[in-house]
Motif scaffolding. Structure first.
Motif, PDB file in Angstrom:
ATOM      1  N   LEU A 179       1.574   7.644  -6.279  1.00 53.74           N
ATOM      2  CA  LEU A 179       0.519   8.647  -6.439  1.00 53.74           C
ATOM      3  C   LEU A 179       0.969  10.016  -5.937  1.00 53.74           C
ATOM      4  CD1 LEU A 179      -2.613   6.559  -5.362  1.00 53.74           C
ATOM      5  CD2 LEU A 179      -1.799   7.061  -7.673  1.00 53.74           C
ATOM      6  N   ILE A 180       1.803  10.028  -4.883  1.00 56.07           N
ATOM      7  CA  ILE A 180       2.338  11.297  -4.384  1.00 56.07           C
ATOM      8  C   ILE A 180       3.251  11.947  -5.426  1.00 56.07           C
ATOM      9  CG2 ILE A 180       3.822  12.340  -2.623  1.00 56.07           C
ATOM     10  CD1 ILE A 180       2.760  10.276  -0.660  1.00 56.07           C
ATOM     11  N   LEU A 222       0.920   4.301  -2.785  1.00 52.58           N
ATOM     12  CA  LEU A 222       0.660   5.682  -2.383  1.00 52.58           C
ATOM     13  C   LEU A 222       1.828   6.596  -2.726  1.00 52.58           C
ATOM     14  CD1 LEU A 222      -1.114   5.222   1.081  1.00 52.58           C
ATOM     15  CD2 LEU A 222      -2.145   5.889  -1.103  1.00 52.58           C
ATOM     16  N   SER A 223       3.054   6.095  -2.598  1.00 53.42           N
ATOM     17  CA  SER A 223       4.224   6.915  -2.922  1.00 53.42           C
ATOM     18  C   SER A 223       4.240   7.302  -4.401  1.00 53.42           C
ATOM     19  CB  SER A 223       5.507   6.174  -2.551  1.00 53.42           C
ATOM     20  OG  SER A 223       5.628   4.978  -3.297  1.00 53.42           O
ATOM     21  N   THR A 262       0.828  -1.212   0.000  1.00 55.50           N
ATOM     22  CA  THR A 262       0.000   0.000   0.000  1.00 55.50           C
ATOM     23  C   THR A 262       0.858   1.256   0.000  1.00 55.50           C
ATOM     24  OG1 THR A 262      -1.675  -1.215   1.256  1.00 55.50           O
ATOM     25  CG2 THR A 262      -1.866   1.184   1.200  1.00 55.50           C
ATOM     26  N   SER A 263       1.914   1.249   0.793  1.00 52.02           N
ATOM     27  CA  SER A 263       2.829   2.391   0.824  1.00 52.02           C
ATOM     28  C   SER A 263       3.509   2.587  -0.526  1.00 52.02           C
ATOM     29  CB  SER A 263       3.874   2.173   1.922  1.00 52.02           C
ATOM     30  OG  SER A 263       4.826   3.212   1.933  1.00 52.02           O
TER      31      SER A 263
END
Length: 338
Positions: free
Chosen positions: A19-20, A16-17, A12-13
């Motif tokens: 997407l950041i 998300l990274s 998940t991290s």
């Protein structure tokens, strides 16, 4: 993988990274997201019970850490505009220096030295992430700073050349997929340099054939070498779906891989005919070892009384993947009609 809470957290991290990075408005936030991406991927590929996996994780960490350090250094030079480095005031040279560590993170030639050796030590799910998701963040940053097309022309040509020549003498399936990924990086950079709509189409082209391929290969971990596949009793349905994905990667019609390459050829015919001619000729070499692999596997079916499918989760995954392979050529046309 998905039943382990720690692995699920790092996965998940990892997402998300990326997407950041896609939503970042500053160099610092993009660099921080790249570091989070690196630190999230290392636990996913490291395995204490597998020496090759631990070695691949260490190689990946050292390579990506070096690229991140160089990227941060050039970002600081760009922001500070140091007086004793007057060439840094030129945006073209600045973007050239910023592109080099990003190409190293991407695994594009001539910065590809780490990619095949790391692929050799990973399991198929980690290979899938490395060939697809891990390339999104550097590609997004490269698109935002792309100004020196002449430098990227050299990278495109060398990527297609290295990927084509490197895959000819490979017997390892993982290294073959690694050199195939390097070839596709050259095509994606060409699409990015001349037409953003083709980049959207090529992004789906990179994701789904690799996804279907590795979903199939994930179930057959006992085949690290090509010859083992030829003399093994493969299910005919499994063979058709898996090698259809391989032919799609080669750009053979009517599979998904043909449409994006045709769109790139149309776009570059008037922009740079010499480049596209060289890329097509070199890509035919990749199609050669794809077809050599597929023909041998197709001809060596084991005797069976009927066409059968064992209805399980893996069989349903194969059917869904094969459906995506044949339906996505239609989906890829949507951005051009909007």
């Amino acid at each position: 993988m998905f039943l382990n809470p720690a692995k699920l957290f790092f996965l998940t991290s990892l997402m998300l990274s990326t997407l950041i990075v896609m939503s970042s408005s500053s160099w610092f936030s993009a660099w921080i997201a790249l570091e989070i991406n690196l630190l999230s991927f290392i636990p996913l590929i490291s395995n204490t019970s597998n020496v090759l996996s631990s070695e691949a994780a260490l190689k990946y960490f050292l390579t990506q850490a070096m690229a991140s350090a160089v990227l941060l250094l050039f970002i600081l030079f760009n922001q500070m505009s140091i007086n004793f480095m007057p060439f840094m005031t030129n945006p073209h040279y600045c973007n050239l220096l910023l592109s080099s560590p990003l190409l190293l993170k991407l695994g594009a030639a001539p910065f590809h030295f780490w990619f095949p050796s790391i692929m050799e030590g990973l399991d198929w799910f980690s290979c899938f992430i490395l060939m697809t998701w891990q390339k999104i963040a550097p590609m997004i940053i490269l698109f935002n700073i792309l100004t020196m097309v002449s430098f990227f022309l050299m990278v495109m040509t060398s990527s297609v050349m290295v990927g084509s020549w490197g895959g000819l003498n490979q017997i390892s399936l993982r290294k073959l997929m690694a050199y195939s990924s390097i070839t596709h990086i050259g095509w994606m950079l060409a699409a990015m340099a001349y037409n953003i709509n083709i980049l959207v189409s090529l992004s789906s082209y990179m994701l789904y054939p690799n996804s279907s391929n590795n979903s199939c290969l994930l179930e057959k971990k006992s085949f690290p070498i090509l010859k083992q596949m030829f003399f093994s009793s493969l299910n005919p349905t499994f063979s058709i779906i898996m090698f259809s994905g391989i032919l799609s990667l080669g750009g053979l019609p009517p599979f998904l891989g043909f449409l994006p390459k045709w769109l790139v050829i149309q776009s570059l015919t008037y922009e740079n005919p010499f480049l596209i001619t060289m890329m097509v000729i070199l890509t035919l070499m990749t199609l050669f070892f794809y077809m050599r692999l597929s023909f041998t596997a197709f001809l060596m079916f084991y005797p069976s009384n009927k066409w059968f499918i064992e209805w399980s989760n893996s069989a349903m995954l194969l059917i869904i993947s094969s459906t995506i392979i044949f339906l996505l050529p239609v989906i890829s046309i949507i951005p051009f009609n909007l």
